[in-house]
Design a protein around this motif. Structure first.
Motif, PDB file in Angstrom:
ATOM      1  N   HIS A 109      43.208   0.342  -5.222  1.00  0.00           N
ATOM      2  CA  HIS A 109      42.106   1.315  -5.168  1.00  0.00           C
ATOM      3  C   HIS A 109      40.952   0.800  -6.006  1.00  0.00           C
ATOM      4  CE1 HIS A 109      39.787   4.960  -5.062  1.00  0.00           C
ATOM      5  NE2 HIS A 109      39.830   5.078  -6.376  1.00  0.00           N
ATOM      6  N   HIS A 111      36.314   0.716  -6.524  1.00  0.00           N
ATOM      7  CA  HIS A 111      34.930   1.030  -6.156  1.00  0.00           C
ATOM      8  C   HIS A 111      34.142  -0.201  -6.571  1.00  0.00           C
ATOM      9  CE1 HIS A 111      36.079   5.210  -5.493  1.00  0.00           C
ATOM     10  NE2 HIS A 111      36.680   5.192  -6.667  1.00  0.00           N
ATOM     11  N   HIS A 260      40.902  10.110  -2.286  1.00  0.00           N
ATOM     12  CA  HIS A 260      41.378  10.498  -3.622  1.00  0.00           C
ATOM     13  C   HIS A 260      42.145  11.811  -3.493  1.00  0.00           C
ATOM     14  CE1 HIS A 260      37.887   7.942  -4.512  1.00  0.00           C
ATOM     15  NE2 HIS A 260      38.398   7.730  -5.717  1.00  0.00           N
ATOM     16  N   HIS A 297      45.445   7.929  -7.000  1.00  0.00           N
ATOM     17  CA  HIS A 297      45.809   8.770  -8.160  1.00  0.00           C
ATOM     18  C   HIS A 297      47.030   9.673  -7.963  1.00  0.00           C
ATOM     19  CE1 HIS A 297      42.197   7.030  -9.668  1.00  0.00           C
ATOM     20  NE2 HIS A 297      41.430   7.684  -8.818  1.00  0.00           N
ATOM     21  N   ASP A 348      40.070   0.727  -9.781  1.00  0.00           N
ATOM     22  CA  ASP A 348      39.238   1.933  -9.734  1.00  0.00           C
ATOM     23  C   ASP A 348      37.823   1.698 -10.258  1.00  0.00           C
ATOM     24  OD1 ASP A 348      38.654   4.530  -9.091  1.00  0.00           O
ATOM     25  OD2 ASP A 348      39.668   5.436 -10.799  1.00  0.00           O
TER      26      ASP A 348
END
Ligand SMILES: [Zn+2]
Length: 489
Positions: A109, A111, A260, A297, A348
Motif C-alpha cells: 500500500h 501513495h 482503505h 490497514h 503508505d
C-alpha cells in the motif's frame, strides 16, 4: 481455513473471477516450488547470482549458504548450490559472497505522490491532516509535479530492494496524469498497479469518474507491467453503491481493486451509525471481501470481522510505520493471519515515516506487535521477511516472492558485511533486523537489473532528485498552508 473450504463467504471464490493481470491463477494460492522443478538441462542462462546466502522463502524456507540463482529472461531458471549450478554458462555472473540473495520486496500500500510532502504535517491528528493538508495538496498537484514525486519515490524504493508496488493515487486522477504516473513507475523499472482514486474528494461527478477509470484501465489493461485499478478512497466515507460499482468495474476488466478501511479509531462507529453495520461485515455481505479486494490497514476489526476477513482470504496491507507516525493503532496481525487473511507490508507514502525503507518496516512490523502484547515471543524476523516478500507477492497476486525455478526474477541482493552485522546474526535475522536500505547492492525486476553500483540503471538520479525537489517546492508554495498547524518538521 484454506481457500476452497470456506463456506460462509459470499465473495466469489478466486477461481471464478477472471483476472489476467499478475497471473491470476496464482493469485492468493500458496506458492509451491514443486510446480517448478529446477531445470538445469539448458546449459545457458542470462544471469547467475552465485555464492550468497540464498534465502529462498520456498515452502521449506530453505536457506542455501552458499547458494546460486540462475535467471533466464524474466524468470528464475534454477536454484541450488554454486556447485549444482556450476555447469551453467551465464551471460553475466555476479559474485554474491558476503551478501544475502532474497526475493524482492512488495509494497502492498502506497501513495507515491506523497513524496512531495515529506516532512510536512508531522504530529498532526490524521483526521485533520487528511482533509486540511493532504487532500488540498493532492488536488493542487500538476501532472509534472505528480510524475516528479512518483519517480523520486520509485527511485528510493528500488534502492531498498522493492520490486513491486500497489499505489493509491489520488493526486491528479485525470486519465493522462494517471497514465503518466504508471509510466513513471515502469520507467524506473518496477512492476505494480496504480489504484486510481475514486470518491467524493475527487473533483468529478461519479459518472465521469467511472468513464475516466474505464479509459485508464483500457490503456493499461490486465497483464500490463504496471496496471491501473479502481481505488475508492475509503470504505468508511464512500456510498455503498459507489464502492460496489467500483468493484464491478474492476471485475468487468479483470483487474484488482484497492481501498482503505478501518484505519482510524472512530471509523467503524462512524460507519455503523450511517449504515447500521460494521464496514468489514458489509464488505462480506456484499461479496467484496475477496479475492480481488486489496485493503489498506483494517486496524479496527472486531472478532467477527477478523473471522470474515480470514474466511475470505482478504488481502490486507499492514503499514506499521504509518500506524506509528499517526498514532493510529495496531493491527491484529496474529489473529488475522491465523484466520486466513493475507498480509503484506506497505510504506503508505513517504510522508508517513519520512522514508521508504522496507528494512525499517519489517523491524517495526514485529516490534509494535510485541509492544502492544508486552510479549517478546510474538512474531519475529522470519515472519517479517515473509510479509515483505512471499506474502506481499501473494497479496498482489504476482508470481514472485519466492526464489524458485519458474518464478518471476524479482530479486534483491543485500550486503551482510557492515559494522552493524559484525558478528553477523543468522541470515534471516540479519536481513530483517540488522540490514538497512543502504545495504542493498542490487535490485532485479523481471530479470533486469534496475539498481546496482549505488545507482538506478534506467534513470539519471541527479536529474530525478532535482525535479522532485523543485516540484515539491513549487507545490508547497502554492498551497498557502496554515503554518500554525501544518509546518515542516
Ligand atoms: Zn493510505
Amino acid at each position: 481455513m484454506r481457500r476452497g473450504e470456506r463456506s460462509s463467504c459470499p465473495s466469489p471464490p478466486c477461481d471464478t473471477i477472471e483476472r489476467s493481470g499478475f497471473n491470476p491463477r496464482l493469485s492468493r494460492r500458496e506458492p509451491s516450488v514443486a510446480e517448478h522443478p529446477s531445470d538445469t538441462s539448458d546449459s545457458r542462462c542470462d544471469l547467475l547470482l552465485s555464492g550468497g546466502a540464498t534465502i529462498t522463502m520456498d515452502d521449506e524456507r530453505r536457506i542455501l549458504e552458499p547458494g546460486a540463482v540462475a535467471v533466464t529472461g524474466d524468470r528464475i531458471s534454477a536454484v541450488g548450490s554454486p556447485t549444482d549450478l556450476g555447469h551453467l554458462s551465464a551471460a553475466r555472473t555476479i559474485d554474491c559472497r558476503g551478501s544475502a540473495v532474497i526475493p524482492g520486496f512488495v509494497s502492498a500500500h502506497d501513495h507515491l505522490f506523497q513524496n512531495a510532502a515529506r516532512g510536512w504535517g508531522e504530529g498532526v491528528d490524521f483526521r485533520v491532516w487528511l482533509p486540511d493538508f493532504m487532500f488540498p495538496l493532492a488536488l493542487n498537484m500538476t501532472r509534472d509535479e505528480a510524475v516528479a514525486a512518483v519517480t523520486m519515490t520509485i527511485v528510493e524504493q528500488v534502492r531498498t530492494g522493492t520490486t513491486a508496488v500497489l499505489d493509491h493515487h489520488y493526486a491528479g486522477t485525470d486519465v493522462e496524469t494517471t497514465l503518466a504516473v504508471a509510466e513513471a513507475v515502469e520507467r524506473v523499472g518496477m512492476r505494480g498497479a496504480i489504484g486510481r482514486g475514486l470518491g467524493r474528494e475527487q473533483p468529478y461527478p461519479p459518472s465521469e469518474q467511472f468513464d475516466m477509470m474505464t479509459a485508464a484501465i483500457d490503456a493499461r489493461p490486465a497483464g500490463s507491467k504496471v496496471e491501473v485499478w479502481p481505488a475508492p478512497g475509503d470504505i468508511i466515507y464512500n456510498d455503498q453503491d459507489f464502492v460496489a460499482a467500483s468493484v464491478q468495474l474492476a471485475r468487468d476488466k479483470g483487474v484488482g481493486w484497492h481501498t482503505h478501511c478501518s484505519q482510524y479509531k472512530t471509523d467503524p462507529d462512524v460507519y455503523l451509525a450511517e449504515h447500521g453495520i460494521r464496514p468489514v461485515l458489509w464488505l462480506h455481505e456484499a461479496g467484496l471481501l475477496g479475492p480481488d479486494g486489496h485493503f489498506a490497514h483494517m486496524i479496527f476489526l472486531d472478532d467477527e470481522e477478523v473471522a470474515r476477513a480470514g474466511e475470505c482470504n482478504a488481502a490486507i496491507a499492514y503499514c506499521p510505520i504509518s500506524h506509528g507516525v499517526f498514532g493510529l493503532g495496531t493491527m491484529r496481525l496474529a489473529e488475522l493471519r491465523a484466520a486466513g487473511a493475507i498480509i503484506g507490508l506497505g510504506y503508505d507514502g513517504a510522508v508517513a515515516g519520512f522514508r521508504n525503507d522496507m528494512f525499517e518496516q519489517m523491524k517495526m512490523a514485529v516490534m509494535i506487535q510485541r509492544l502492544k502484547a508486552m510479549d517478546p515471543t510474538l512474531s519475529g524476523p522470519a515472519e517479517a521477511l515473509e510479509l515483505a516478500t512471499r506474502e506481499g507477492a501473494r497479496f498482489m497476486g504476482i508470481d514472485a516472492g519466492v526464489l524458485a525455478p519458474g518464478k518471476l526474477a524479482d530479486i534483491a541482493v543485500v550486503s551482510l558485511q557492515g559494522a552493524h552485522m559484525t558478528p553477523r546474526p543468522a541470515p534471516v535475522a540479519a536481513v530483517a533486523y540488522s540490514a538497512r536500505s543502504s545495504d542493498v547492492q542490487l535490485t532485479i525486476v523481471g530479470g533486469e537489473v534496475v539498481f546496482e553500483n549505488g545507482a538506478c540503471t534506467r534513470v539519471d538520479e541527479v536529474e530525478v532528485r532535482a525535479e522532485a525537489e523543485a516540484a515539491a517546492e513549487r507545490l508547497i508554495e502554492r498551497l498557502d498552508l496554515d503554518l500554525s498547524v501544518l509546518r515542516r518538521a
